[in-house]
Design a protein around this motif. Sequence first.
Motif, PDB file in Angstrom:
ATOM      1  N   TYR A 254      -9.745  28.731   1.421  1.00  0.00           N
ATOM      2  CA  TYR A 254     -10.718  28.543   0.341  1.00  0.00           C
ATOM      3  C   TYR A 254     -12.029  27.957   0.862  1.00  0.00           C
ATOM      4  CZ  TYR A 254     -12.870  27.301  -4.061  1.00  0.00           C
ATOM      5  OH  TYR A 254     -13.753  27.214  -5.108  1.00  0.00           O
ATOM      6  N   THR A 255     -11.969  27.249   1.987  1.00  0.00           N
ATOM      7  CA  THR A 255     -13.221  26.737   2.556  1.00  0.00           C
ATOM      8  C   THR A 255     -14.160  27.890   2.913  1.00  0.00           C
ATOM      9  OG1 THR A 255     -12.183  26.701   4.750  1.00  0.00           O
ATOM     10  CG2 THR A 255     -12.082  24.684   3.448  1.00  0.00           C
ATOM     11  N   ILE A 256     -13.587  28.975   3.434  1.00  0.00           N
ATOM     12  CA  ILE A 256     -14.406  30.146   3.769  1.00  0.00           C
ATOM     13  C   ILE A 256     -14.931  30.803   2.495  1.00  0.00           C
ATOM     14  CG2 ILE A 256     -14.450  32.311   5.040  1.00  0.00           C
ATOM     15  CD1 ILE A 256     -13.988  29.824   6.761  1.00  0.00           C
ATOM     16  N   ASN A 257     -14.082  30.862   1.457  1.00  0.00           N
ATOM     17  CA  ASN A 257     -14.540  31.431   0.184  1.00  0.00           C
ATOM     18  C   ASN A 257     -15.673  30.600  -0.419  1.00  0.00           C
ATOM     19  OD1 ASN A 257     -12.597  33.436   0.362  1.00  0.00           O
ATOM     20  ND2 ASN A 257     -11.077  32.275  -0.799  1.00  0.00           N
ATOM     21  N   PHE A 258     -15.582  29.280  -0.263  1.00  0.00           N
ATOM     22  CA  PHE A 258     -16.646  28.410  -0.768  1.00  0.00           C
ATOM     23  C   PHE A 258     -17.963  28.700  -0.053  1.00  0.00           C
ATOM     24  CE2 PHE A 258     -19.124  24.503  -0.887  1.00  0.00           C
ATOM     25  CZ  PHE A 258     -19.055  24.150  -2.225  1.00  0.00           C
ATOM     26  N   LEU A 259     -17.884  28.872   1.266  1.00  0.00           N
ATOM     27  CA  LEU A 259     -19.099  29.209   2.012  1.00  0.00           C
ATOM     28  C   LEU A 259     -19.644  30.575   1.589  1.00  0.00           C
ATOM     29  CD1 LEU A 259     -18.124  28.050   5.622  1.00  0.00           C
ATOM     30  CD2 LEU A 259     -19.543  26.846   3.956  1.00  0.00           C
ATOM     31  N   LYS A 260     -18.756  31.515   1.346  1.00  0.00           N
ATOM     32  CA  LYS A 260     -19.187  32.855   0.956  1.00  0.00           C
ATOM     33  C   LYS A 260     -19.900  32.850  -0.394  1.00  0.00           C
ATOM     34  CE  LYS A 260     -17.383  37.548   0.416  1.00  0.00           C
ATOM     35  NZ  LYS A 260     -16.156  38.388   0.447  1.00  0.00           N
ATOM     36  N   GLU A 261     -19.479  31.958  -1.309  1.00  0.00           N
ATOM     37  CA  GLU A 261     -20.058  31.926  -2.651  1.00  0.00           C
ATOM     38  C   GLU A 261     -21.318  31.067  -2.723  1.00  0.00           C
ATOM     39  OE1 GLU A 261     -16.947  30.558  -5.167  1.00  0.00           O
ATOM     40  OE2 GLU A 261     -15.858  32.472  -5.176  1.00  0.00           O
ATOM     41  N   HIS A 262     -21.351  29.969  -1.966  1.00  0.00           N
ATOM     42  CA  HIS A 262     -22.421  28.989  -2.158  1.00  0.00           C
ATOM     43  C   HIS A 262     -23.249  28.718  -0.898  1.00  0.00           C
ATOM     44  CE1 HIS A 262     -20.503  28.239  -5.998  1.00  0.00           C
ATOM     45  NE2 HIS A 262     -19.364  27.939  -5.391  1.00  0.00           N
ATOM     46  N   ALA A 263     -22.938  29.391   0.201  1.00  0.00           N
ATOM     47  CA  ALA A 263     -23.746  29.221   1.425  1.00  0.00           C
ATOM     48  C   ALA A 263     -23.595  30.488   2.265  1.00  0.00           C
ATOM     49  CB  ALA A 263     -23.309  27.980   2.194  1.00  0.00           C
ATOM     50  N   LYS A 264     -24.247  31.538   1.854  1.00  0.00           N
ATOM     51  CA  LYS A 264     -24.056  32.842   2.489  1.00  0.00           C
ATOM     52  C   LYS A 264     -24.528  32.841   3.946  1.00  0.00           C
ATOM     53  CE  LYS A 264     -24.360  35.427  -1.845  1.00  0.00           C
ATOM     54  NZ  LYS A 264     -22.918  35.724  -1.874  1.00  0.00           N
ATOM     55  N   GLU A 265     -25.600  32.119   4.258  1.00  0.00           N
ATOM     56  CA  GLU A 265     -26.089  32.087   5.641  1.00  0.00           C
ATOM     57  C   GLU A 265     -25.075  31.400   6.554  1.00  0.00           C
ATOM     58  OE1 GLU A 265     -29.873  30.250   5.592  1.00  0.00           O
ATOM     59  OE2 GLU A 265     -30.865  31.856   4.439  1.00  0.00           O
ATOM     60  N   ILE A 266     -24.543  30.280   6.103  1.00  0.00           N
ATOM     61  CA  ILE A 266     -23.533  29.577   6.902  1.00  0.00           C
ATOM     62  C   ILE A 266     -22.274  30.430   7.026  1.00  0.00           C
ATOM     63  CG2 ILE A 266     -22.179  27.462   7.100  1.00  0.00           C
ATOM     64  CD1 ILE A 266     -25.172  27.080   7.438  1.00  0.00           C
ATOM     65  N   TYR A 267     -21.938  31.138   5.952  1.00  0.00           N
ATOM     66  CA  TYR A 267     -20.766  32.021   5.994  1.00  0.00           C
ATOM     67  C   TYR A 267     -20.951  33.109   7.050  1.00  0.00           C
ATOM     68  CZ  TYR A 267     -17.665  35.837   4.636  1.00  0.00           C
ATOM     69  OH  TYR A 267     -16.747  36.859   4.646  1.00  0.00           O
ATOM     70  N   ALA A 268     -22.160  33.657   7.141  1.00  0.00           N
ATOM     71  CA  ALA A 268     -22.426  34.683   8.153  1.00  0.00           C
ATOM     72  C   ALA A 268     -22.285  34.102   9.562  1.00  0.00           C
ATOM     73  CB  ALA A 268     -23.820  35.264   7.942  1.00  0.00           C
ATOM     74  N   GLU A 269     -22.757  32.875   9.767  1.00  0.00           N
ATOM     75  CA  GLU A 269     -22.613  32.238  11.079  1.00  0.00           C
ATOM     76  C   GLU A 269     -21.144  32.004  11.418  1.00  0.00           C
ATOM     77  OE1 GLU A 269     -24.906  28.717  11.344  1.00  0.00           O
ATOM     78  OE2 GLU A 269     -26.797  29.653  10.744  1.00  0.00           O
ATOM     79  N   VAL A 270     -20.385  31.526  10.443  1.00  0.00           N
ATOM     80  CA  VAL A 270     -18.955  31.281  10.679  1.00  0.00           C
ATOM     81  C   VAL A 270     -18.236  32.595  10.982  1.00  0.00           C
ATOM     82  CG1 VAL A 270     -16.823  30.513   9.572  1.00  0.00           C
ATOM     83  CG2 VAL A 270     -18.907  29.175   9.306  1.00  0.00           C
ATOM     84  N   ARG A 271     -18.569  33.615  10.246  1.00  0.00           N
ATOM     85  CA  ARG A 271     -17.939  34.915  10.467  1.00  0.00           C
ATOM     86  C   ARG A 271     -18.255  35.442  11.870  1.00  0.00           C
ATOM     87  NH1 ARG A 271     -19.369  40.333   9.494  1.00  0.00           N
ATOM     88  NH2 ARG A 271     -17.597  41.646   8.864  1.00  0.00           N
ATOM     89  N   THR A 272     -19.515  35.306  12.291  1.00  0.00           N
ATOM     90  CA  THR A 272     -19.903  35.748  13.630  1.00  0.00           C
ATOM     91  C   THR A 272     -19.187  34.934  14.707  1.00  0.00           C
ATOM     92  OG1 THR A 272     -22.077  36.393  12.776  1.00  0.00           O
ATOM     93  CG2 THR A 272     -21.862  36.120  15.156  1.00  0.00           C
ATOM     94  N   ALA A 273     -19.078  33.632  14.471  1.00  0.00           N
ATOM     95  CA  ALA A 273     -18.393  32.771  15.442  1.00  0.00           C
ATOM     96  C   ALA A 273     -16.919  33.141  15.556  1.00  0.00           C
ATOM     97  CB  ALA A 273     -18.547  31.310  15.034  1.00  0.00           C
ATOM     98  N   TYR A 274     -16.300  33.459  14.431  1.00  0.00           N
ATOM     99  CA  TYR A 274     -14.884  33.843  14.467  1.00  0.00           C
ATOM    100  C   TYR A 274     -14.697  35.168  15.206  1.00  0.00           C
ATOM    101  CZ  TYR A 274     -10.218  35.123  12.877  1.00  0.00           C
ATOM    102  OH  TYR A 274      -8.901  35.499  12.833  1.00  0.00           O
ATOM    103  N   ILE A 275     -15.587  36.119  14.923  1.00  0.00           N
ATOM    104  CA  ILE A 275     -15.484  37.418  15.607  1.00  0.00           C
ATOM    105  C   ILE A 275     -15.668  37.245  17.111  1.00  0.00           C
ATOM    106  CG2 ILE A 275     -16.579  39.672  15.858  1.00  0.00           C
ATOM    107  CD1 ILE A 275     -17.237  39.563  12.873  1.00  0.00           C
ATOM    108  N   ASP A 276     -16.645  36.442  17.502  1.00  0.00           N
ATOM    109  CA  ASP A 276     -16.892  36.217  18.929  1.00  0.00           C
ATOM    110  C   ASP A 276     -15.700  35.516  19.584  1.00  0.00           C
ATOM    111  OD1 ASP A 276     -18.768  36.140  21.258  1.00  0.00           O
ATOM    112  OD2 ASP A 276     -18.492  33.978  20.970  1.00  0.00           O
TER     113      ASP A 276
END
Length: 381
Positions: A254-276
């Motif tokens: 749910y922490t990732i869902n929270f970022l996706k809903e209320h902090a899209k830029e941070i969510y994109a960074e987290v997603r990129t970091a996870y993929i890397d």
Amino acid sequence: MAVVPAAETLDGLKDRFDLGVFVGDLALDEEVTSDDESLEGLQQELDNCKNDQEVANILASGIKLREYTKGVENNIRQIELDSIQDYIKESENLVSLHDQICDCDNILLQMETVLTGFQTEIGSISSEIKVLQEKSMDMGLKLKNRKAAESKLSKFVEDIIVPPRMIDIIVDGEVNDEYMKTLETLSKKIKFIDADPMVKSSKALKDVQPEVERLRQKAVSKIFEFVIQKFYALRKPKTNIQILQQSVLLKYKYTINFLKEHAKEIYAEVRTAYIDTMNKVLSAHFRAYIQALEKLQMDIATSTDLLGVETRSTGFIFSIGKEPLKTRPSVFALGERINILKEIDQPALIPHIAEAKSQKYSYEVLFRSLQKLLIDTATSE
């Protein structure tokens, strides 16, 4: 004068009435002139009496009608006298009954007076009840409106207020189950503020919105640090990736869902970091797995094994000796390698276990194992 026989039946009497007989009888008993009594209509009355059972019995017995009439009158007179005597005997009871009836009349008159008074009082009470009913309806309507206002106001206050406990958990709390529930509550408040236009125009929002925004930023910062630390843990050697993903990352998804809903830029960074991170980790794992599988490969044929090869030596010094031609076709025979088609869904090989048992496998088995591991890994992600 004709006499009617007594033996004749009732039906015969009904059919054989003779008016002259009865007229003659009446004339013999009493001298009645035509001036005193009129016989007009007598025949019609006699015809009407044909079906009367009592009259038929009298005629059958031979009794004269006038005598029978006198007997009946005497009986009636006697009954009347007896009734008078009975009345005289019961005179005291009748007087008592009369007195009781008078008393009942007096009591009923009093009851009528009382009931009339009750009716008057009930009329006045009815008007008062009507007034009270109108007041009650007004009060009920006011109460209903107040409850509706209270319900909406309480829901508004509950959705917009920021409890001190929430602030403490978001700012100073650790990321755990309670933190997840608090994040959900904070997310609902943010959505409530953004979705309802009436809330944006309220004065209460001016006091609450800065606090909500600071809590959102703090939650985003803490979630980002927490998730990045878990990503770094994936890069450590000998880390069980699946256990870390299921017990930590999936648990706190749910922490990732929270970022996706209320902090899209941070969510994109987290997603990129996870993929890397997963790219590096899985690439290293697959390279090591391929190297381990190469050690388990069974050499069935070499580059010198051809379908058409000369079996006799050329006579040169450096010529390489070959196997006899009769064994050469077995190199290209399918053999038991076809069984790999029946083991498509079997788990991937574990190299160190196979190496410990000194087992060797054909290239098809190793290729299936590699593809199976790749499919399972992609499906898990």
